[in-house]
Design an enzyme around this catalytic site. Structure first.
Site, PDB file in Angstrom:
ATOM      1  N   ASP A   1      38.151   5.213 -37.828  1.00  0.00           N
ATOM      2  CA  ASP A   1      37.635   6.409 -37.403  1.00  0.00           C
ATOM      3  C   ASP A   1      36.063   5.747 -36.632  1.00  0.00           C
ATOM      4  O   ASP A   1      35.183   5.386 -37.315  1.00  0.00           O
ATOM      5  CB  ASP A   1      37.228   7.184 -38.712  1.00  0.00           C
ATOM      6  N   ILE A   2      36.207   5.993 -35.535  1.00  0.00           N
ATOM      7  CA  ILE A   2      34.990   5.233 -34.817  1.00  0.00           C
ATOM      8  C   ILE A   2      33.622   6.153 -35.000  1.00  0.00           C
ATOM      9  O   ILE A   2      32.789   5.457 -35.151  1.00  0.00           O
ATOM     10  CB  ILE A   2      35.532   5.571 -32.937  1.00  0.00           C
TER      11      ILE A   2
ATOM     12  N   LYS B   1      33.548  17.987 -42.055  1.00  0.00           N
ATOM     13  CA  LYS B   1      33.705  17.002 -41.354  1.00  0.00           C
ATOM     14  C   LYS B   1      32.343  16.168 -40.944  1.00  0.00           C
ATOM     15  O   LYS B   1      32.388  14.978 -40.965  1.00  0.00           O
ATOM     16  CB  LYS B   1      34.533  17.539 -39.800  1.00  0.00           C
TER      17      LYS B   1
ATOM     18  N   PHE C   1      32.659  15.690 -32.502  1.00  0.00           N
ATOM     19  CA  PHE C   1      33.348  16.908 -32.142  1.00  0.00           C
ATOM     20  C   PHE C   1      34.136  17.264 -33.195  1.00  0.00           C
ATOM     21  O   PHE C   1      34.653  16.187 -33.838  1.00  0.00           O
ATOM     22  CB  PHE C   1      33.990  16.722 -30.873  1.00  0.00           C
TER      23      PHE C   1
ATOM     24  N   LYS D   1      31.966  12.504 -42.234  1.00  0.00           N
ATOM     25  CA  LYS D   1      31.618  11.145 -41.351  1.00  0.00           C
ATOM     26  C   LYS D   1      30.444  10.804 -41.349  1.00  0.00           C
ATOM     27  O   LYS D   1      30.065   9.593 -40.872  1.00  0.00           O
ATOM     28  CB  LYS D   1      32.266  11.597 -39.992  1.00  0.00           C
TER      29      LYS D   1
ATOM     30  N   ASN E   1      47.905  12.544 -26.771  1.00  0.00           N
ATOM     31  CA  ASN E   1      47.545  13.817 -27.187  1.00  0.00           C
ATOM     32  C   ASN E   1      47.263  14.684 -25.889  1.00  0.00           C
ATOM     33  O   ASN E   1      47.189  13.980 -24.840  1.00  0.00           O
ATOM     34  CB  ASN E   1      46.478  14.178 -28.186  1.00  0.00           C
TER      35      ASN E   1
HETATM   36  N1  CTP Z   1      37.065  10.418 -33.968  1.00  0.00           N
HETATM   37  C1  CTP Z   1      36.759   9.130 -33.788  1.00  0.00           C
HETATM   38  N2  CTP Z   1      37.621   8.298 -34.222  1.00  0.00           N
HETATM   39  C2  CTP Z   1      38.754   8.565 -34.787  1.00  0.00           C
HETATM   40  C3  CTP Z   1      38.977   9.919 -35.080  1.00  0.00           C
HETATM   41  C4  CTP Z   1      38.126  11.018 -34.570  1.00  0.00           C
HETATM   42  O1  CTP Z   1      35.861   8.558 -33.347  1.00  0.00           O
HETATM   43  N3  CTP Z   1      39.653   7.742 -35.355  1.00  0.00           N
HETATM   44  C5  CTP Z   1      36.034  11.326 -33.613  1.00  0.00           C
HETATM   45  C6  CTP Z   1      36.172  12.113 -32.540  1.00  0.00           C
HETATM   46  O2  CTP Z   1      36.010  11.606 -31.219  1.00  0.00           O
HETATM   47  C7  CTP Z   1      35.504  13.525 -32.729  1.00  0.00           C
HETATM   48  C8  CTP Z   1      35.369  13.454 -34.337  1.00  0.00           C
HETATM   49  O3  CTP Z   1      35.717  12.115 -35.018  1.00  0.00           O
HETATM   50  O4  CTP Z   1      34.185  13.392 -32.504  1.00  0.00           O
HETATM   51  C9  CTP Z   1      36.412  14.365 -34.914  1.00  0.00           C
HETATM   52  O5  CTP Z   1      37.874  14.310 -34.635  1.00  0.00           O
HETATM   53  P1  CTP Z   1      38.767  15.114 -35.220  1.00  0.00           P
HETATM   54  O6  CTP Z   1      40.168  14.406 -34.682  1.00  0.00           O
HETATM   55  O7  CTP Z   1      38.712  16.479 -35.063  1.00  0.00           O
HETATM   56  O8  CTP Z   1      38.758  14.536 -36.631  1.00  0.00           O
HETATM   57  P2  CTP Z   1      39.721  13.765 -37.811  1.00  0.00           P
HETATM   58  O9  CTP Z   1      38.906  13.009 -38.767  1.00  0.00           O
HETATM   59  O10 CTP Z   1      41.019  13.396 -37.164  1.00  0.00           O
HETATM   60  O11 CTP Z   1      40.079  15.283 -38.576  1.00  0.00           O
HETATM   61  P3  CTP Z   1      41.336  16.032 -38.586  1.00  0.00           P
HETATM   62  O12 CTP Z   1      42.384  15.373 -37.334  1.00  0.00           O
HETATM   63  O13 CTP Z   1      41.940  15.864 -39.983  1.00  0.00           O
HETATM   64  O14 CTP Z   1      40.933  17.540 -38.303  1.00  0.00           O
END
Ligand code: CTP
Length: 397
Positions: free
Chosen positions: A304-305, A337, A323, A341, A208
């Site tokens: 999802d970390i 979110k 974020f 989370k 990305n």
């Molecule tokens: N994040 C994470 N691990 C993942 C995806 C996201 O730790 N596999 C964390 C990012 O570092 C950030 C937050 O989650 O702090 C939000 O990331 P984002 O990509 O906006 O959230 P998603 O859950 O992927 O939601 P979406 O893409 O549907 O908006």
């Protein structure tokens, strides 16, 4: 504040060397002693007599100086200081430091020292932007060299851009910060940053647009407040900050493992743009192009970390910050979110292409917490980072 501190000041050969006497004066006013080292090129811009007069000490300028070697060898000279400051740090000096060259007194001292080093770069904007200088800079940062500046502005050569040496008082502030315990001293903070790369086969991957700029700035700002920072970064396009523990990873799964290995921490800031999906069965060998046959990729969900750490039953960090990069309904999506989370704060931003935030130098964020949504004005990513670090310090206090 600098009472009793011994600074070894290496003055390189740039126009900015004219600021060295003022820097020395201000350091001495604050109680520091300054041992000056002047390179041959530096002596073209400022005289040894001026420097020794303001420093109240003799100037060291020769590698094979019998008097100095008899009194105190150059190795000893490099080790007897509390901090080595290089100002101006020219492109040449930085290149020598990055390569470990030692062909004059200044470069030999820098190679021989085990004392922390702070550099204040100064050079023409094209020299600064040159890939060789940027490579050297990345090397110096990963070697743990601290840096102040350079500033952006007009230069002696008539050009405009980054490369101007920081002003003496800015350098003094960086030196003071080096010696000062900050509000996060004794706190361990984790920061994730950058994109992840999810392999398709050994040569292709899904990525990305995250540059890692905001996460890097946050790690630097937390470290500046005294935190011990573990910086877990995907393949970012900006170099990692100095003075932090850098853990480089590629995939989301590796990032999760690195994060878990870094725990326990007092606070964790998840600024990484983690890939939501990986290729379910990445090929171990390169997928060959077969005329008329298109490959199909099957995806699997990545861990999802942020959610994993936020929902830990035991050993959860005291403060978890996520974020939310959104392109519409920013507050609503980010608030949802945060709920989903389970993190304490969400730093939300609008990353629609028109904002120029993704890959840019500025950010406009909304901090969402139990207290609601707080909109911050648009500012540089460094300023966002500094403000967030202050808030983290406040929350951990
Ligand atoms: N994040 C994470 N691990 C993942 C995806 C996201 O730790 N596999 C964390 C990012 O570092 C950030 C937050 O989650 O702090 C939000 O990331 P984002 O990509 O906006 O959230 P998603 O859950 O992927 O939601 P979406 O893409 O549907 O908006």
């Amino acid at each position: 504040m600098l009472a009793g501190k011994r600074i070894l000041l290496i003055i390189g050969g740039g126009v900015a060397a004219f600021k060295a006497p003022d820097l020395i004066r201000r350091l001495r006013e604050r109680g520091a002693s300054v041992t000056p080292v002047l390179t041959a090129a530096g002596a073209e811009f400022v005289t040894p007599l001026t420097i020794s007069a303001v420093a109240g000490e003799r100037v060291h300028n020769a590698l094979f100086d019998l008097t100095t070697e008899a009194e105190m060898g150059h190795i000893q000279l490099s080790r007897s200081a509390d901090l080595v400051v290089v100002a101006p740090a020219t492109a040449d000096l930085m290149a020598k430091m990055a390569q470990g060259l030692a062909n004059d007194l200044a470069s030999t001292l820098l190679l021989a020292t085990d004392t922390p080093v702070l550099i204040a770069p100064a050079m023409n904007v094209r020299m600064w932007d040159h890939p060789a200088t940027q490579r050297n800079l990345a090397t110096l940062k990963s070697d743990g060299i601290a840096m102040v500046g350079p500033n952006e502005g007009s230069m002696a050569c008539g050009e405009y851009g980054p490369g101007r040496m920081s002003e003496p008082l800015e350098i003094v502030a960086a030196i003071e910060a080096h010696f000062t315990a900050g509000p996060l001293t004794g706190k361990r903070v984790l920061v994730t940053s950058g994109p992840t790369h999810e392999p398709i086969d050994p040569v292709r991957y899904i990525a990305n647009r995250s540059s890692g700029a905001q996460g890097t700035a946050i790690a630097r700002a937390l470290a500046a407040l005294g935190a011990e920072v573990v910086f877990v970064t995907g393949p970012a396009s900006v170099p990692p900050p100095s003075g932090v523990q850098v853990v480089k990873v590629e995939t989301a799964k590796e990032m999760l493992e690195a994060v878990q290995a870094a725990l326990p921490v007092d606070a964790a800031v998840f600024a990484a743009a983690v890939a939501d999906w990986r290729v379910a069965s990445a090929s171990g060998s390169k997928i060959k192009k077969v005329k008329g046959a298109l490959p199909t990729l099957e995806f699997a969900e990545n861990p999802d970390i942020l959610a994993t750490v936020s929902q830990m039953q035991t050993g959860r960090p005291g403060l978890v910050v996520g974020f939310a990069a959104e392109t519409d309904d920013v507050v609503a999506h980010a608030t949802a979110k945060r709920q989903r989370k389970g993190c304490d704060w969400i730093v939300a931003n609008d990353v629609s292409p028109a904002t120029g935030i993704m890959g840019g130098t500025e950010n406009a964020v909304i901090l969402i917490s139990d207290d609601g949504a707080e909109e911050w004005p648009r500012m540089g990513k460094d300023a966002v980072a500094a403000r967030l670090a202050e808030r983290v310090a406040g929350a951990l206090a």
